[in-house]
Write a protein that holds these residues in place. Structure first.
Motif, PDB file in Angstrom:
ATOM      1  N   TYR A   1       0.926  -1.274   0.082  1.00 53.65           N
ATOM      2  CA  TYR A   1       0.094  -0.113  -0.070  1.00 53.65           C
ATOM      3  C   TYR A   1       1.012   1.243   0.099  1.00 53.65           C
ATOM      4  O   TYR A   1       1.644   1.494   0.780  1.00 53.65           O
ATOM      5  CB  TYR A   1      -0.993   0.115   1.337  1.00 53.65           C
ATOM      6  N   THR A   2       0.514   2.031  -0.956  1.00 57.47           N
ATOM      7  CA  THR A   2       1.346   3.271  -0.984  1.00 57.47           C
ATOM      8  C   THR A   2       0.586   4.518  -0.815  1.00 57.47           C
ATOM      9  O   THR A   2       0.919   5.821  -1.102  1.00 57.47           O
ATOM     10  CB  THR A   2       1.959   3.646  -2.255  1.00 57.47           C
ATOM     11  N   GLY A   3      -0.826   4.334  -0.716  1.00 60.95           N
ATOM     12  CA  GLY A   3      -1.719   5.381  -0.460  1.00 60.95           C
ATOM     13  C   GLY A   3      -1.904   6.217   0.741  1.00 60.95           C
ATOM     14  O   GLY A   3      -0.798   6.030   1.665  1.00 60.95           O
TER      15      GLY A   3
ATOM     16  N   LEU B   1      -2.682  -2.211  -3.684  1.00 62.92           N
ATOM     17  CA  LEU B   1      -4.024  -2.052  -3.292  1.00 62.92           C
ATOM     18  C   LEU B   1      -4.750  -1.026  -4.091  1.00 62.92           C
ATOM     19  O   LEU B   1      -5.802  -0.907  -4.532  1.00 62.92           O
ATOM     20  CB  LEU B   1      -4.286  -1.974  -1.643  1.00 62.92           C
ATOM     21  N   PRO B   2      -3.994   0.217  -4.033  1.00 63.83           N
ATOM     22  CA  PRO B   2      -4.793   1.597  -4.826  1.00 63.83           C
ATOM     23  C   PRO B   2      -5.079   1.324  -5.898  1.00 63.83           C
ATOM     24  O   PRO B   2      -5.613   2.060  -6.920  1.00 63.83           O
ATOM     25  CB  PRO B   2      -3.966   2.675  -4.549  1.00 63.83           C
TER      26      PRO B   2
ATOM     27  N   TYR C   1     -11.753   0.811   0.858  1.00 66.90           N
ATOM     28  CA  TYR C   1     -11.161  -0.428   0.618  1.00 66.90           C
ATOM     29  C   TYR C   1     -11.731  -1.543   1.613  1.00 66.90           C
ATOM     30  O   TYR C   1     -11.941  -0.984   2.914  1.00 66.90           O
ATOM     31  CB  TYR C   1      -9.715  -0.802   0.136  1.00 66.90           C
ATOM     32  N   GLU C   2     -12.212  -2.532   1.338  1.00 64.76           N
ATOM     33  CA  GLU C   2     -12.700  -3.658   2.289  1.00 64.76           C
ATOM     34  C   GLU C   2     -11.398  -4.372   2.923  1.00 64.76           C
ATOM     35  O   GLU C   2     -10.995  -5.310   2.704  1.00 64.76           O
ATOM     36  CB  GLU C   2     -13.351  -4.694   1.526  1.00 64.76           C
ATOM     37  N   VAL C   3     -11.040  -3.610   4.014  1.00 65.82           N
ATOM     38  CA  VAL C   3      -9.790  -4.035   4.902  1.00 65.82           C
ATOM     39  C   VAL C   3     -10.311  -5.377   5.494  1.00 65.82           C
ATOM     40  O   VAL C   3      -9.143  -6.173   5.663  1.00 65.82           O
ATOM     41  CB  VAL C   3      -9.483  -2.971   5.802  1.00 65.82           C
TER      42      VAL C   3
END
Length: 364
Positions: A33-35, A344-345, A43-45
């Motif tokens: 994850y870089t967001g 993820l992003p 997102y659906e963590v």
């Protein structure tokens, strides 16, 4: 008394067998994850087991969080654990082009200890669960111009040793491993390193990368010829090294590698071309359309998709919903530790790649 002891022994045997079976069924979904601190909430963590914050870097030989913004993001990621008890937050060091000082910094015992102490300090401050080393690459060339040397291989082993002894047994320790044969052969002392880490995140993508002047599958599950890199080829190599299957995590790519000036031969596959910017998975549905001139192809041997645009002579390769499901089935079949992905992003916030992995993971 003997009867009670026998029953107790039998119960313990059943319990240990059950525990072992449950351990074998452990399947982690791991997101790089870089967001920022806000994007993650889209997102659906609850479908993730790990979020690997990317990236931290070396500063004066110590693990460093680059900015106040990154600090806020890490703190928010850690706060997500309150609602998601299965979730672990990991800090990643490096990345492609992000580990320029690593070879030099980790070349001495003093340097490695300095780094390990800084990891402990940063981890305690943020209350994160672990570290993922993303050194690309020990002992072989990564980003052109970055220092690499033969001593990187034993130094990496010593680095893992001092990290484990400094951080303790409960600390999550992993590393991002190149999925290509040269890395597998030359970068890591697998027998020394594997017992000390929780998992090995195989970057089974970019197997045909941005430096290649010939197209190909960049993240195939299987090789279509003996010389082709693939996920299965890397996994088979590491299993043959005696590494426990549950420590192996395979990689998914949520983006295309794309080439232009590709002739319409074999639908652009294995042809000369010029690498250009790719497309994120969340934009596949609006980009790779027939209206835009694209045709979709499925390589059943590689278990990999690709796209070709005869009008613009452009070729694209990636994972998609079909191939990521095949990879997930592969993890279950081989009893591997799970799937990680970059990143993820790039996914759709709903009904995307993570959801596809989760559905196959939880299917009976």
């Amino acid at each position: 008394m003997k009867q009670i002891s026998l029953i107790t022994l039998l119960f313990c045997c059943i319990l240990s067998t059950t525990t072992f079976a449950q351990k074998n069924k452990k399947f982690d979904i791991i997101a790089y994850y870089t967001g920022d601190s806000k994007l993650i909430d889209e997102y659906e963590v609850n479908k993730l087991n790990q979020i690997i914050f990317s990236f931290c870097h070396l500063k004066d030989g110590k693990l460093s969080v680059d900015s106040a913004k990154d600090s806020i993001t890490i703190k928010h990621l850690v706060s997500l654990k309150a609602k998601n008890p299965q979730l672990k937050i990991i800090l990643s060091l490096g990345g492609w082009g992000g580990c320029e000082p690593c070879s030099n910094a980790f070349s001495t015992a003093e340097g490695r200890l300095k780094f390990a102490k800084s990891v402990k300090e940063v981890s305690n401050y943020f209350k994160v669960d672990g570290l993922d080393l993303d050194w690309e690459y020990p002992a072989i060339e990564g980003l052109p111009g970055h220092l690499y040397q033969p001593a990187d291989k034993p130094n990496f082993t010593e680095l893992i040793k001092i990290l484990r002894s400094t951080l303790g047994k409960k600390y999550e320790l992993s590393f991002a491993a190149g999925g290509f044969q040269k890395y597998l052969d030359e970068s890591i002392d697998w027998h020394a390193v594997a017992p000390l880490v929780n998992r090995i995140n195989i970057m089974s993508y970019d197997l045909v990368n941005g430096y290649s002047q010939v197209t190909g599958h960049h993240t195939p599950l299987y090789s279509t010829n003996p010389n082709e890199e693939s996920t299965d080829r890397a996994v088979t190599f590491l299993l043959n090294q005696g590494i426990p299957a549950e420590k192996l995590i395979i990689g998914g790519a949520f983006y295309t590698r794309t080439w232009k000036n590709v002739e319409n031969i074999n639908n652009g596959l294995y042809q000369a071309g010029e690498h250009v910017q790719g497309v994120d998975f969340k934009n596949f549905a609006t980009t790779y359309t027939e209206a835009n001139g694209w045709k979709y192809f499925w390589d059943d041997k590689a278990k990999a998709p690709y796209w070709y645009n005869a009008q613009t002579k452009t070729f694209a390769t990636s994972d998609d919903l079909k191939s990521i499901k095949a990879k997930t089935e592969y993890v279950k079949e081989k009893k591997l530790g799970g799937i990680m992905f970059w990143e993820l992003p790039l996914d759709s916030t709903r009904n995307g790649m993570v959801n596809a992995i989760y559905e196959v993971k939880t299917a009976k």
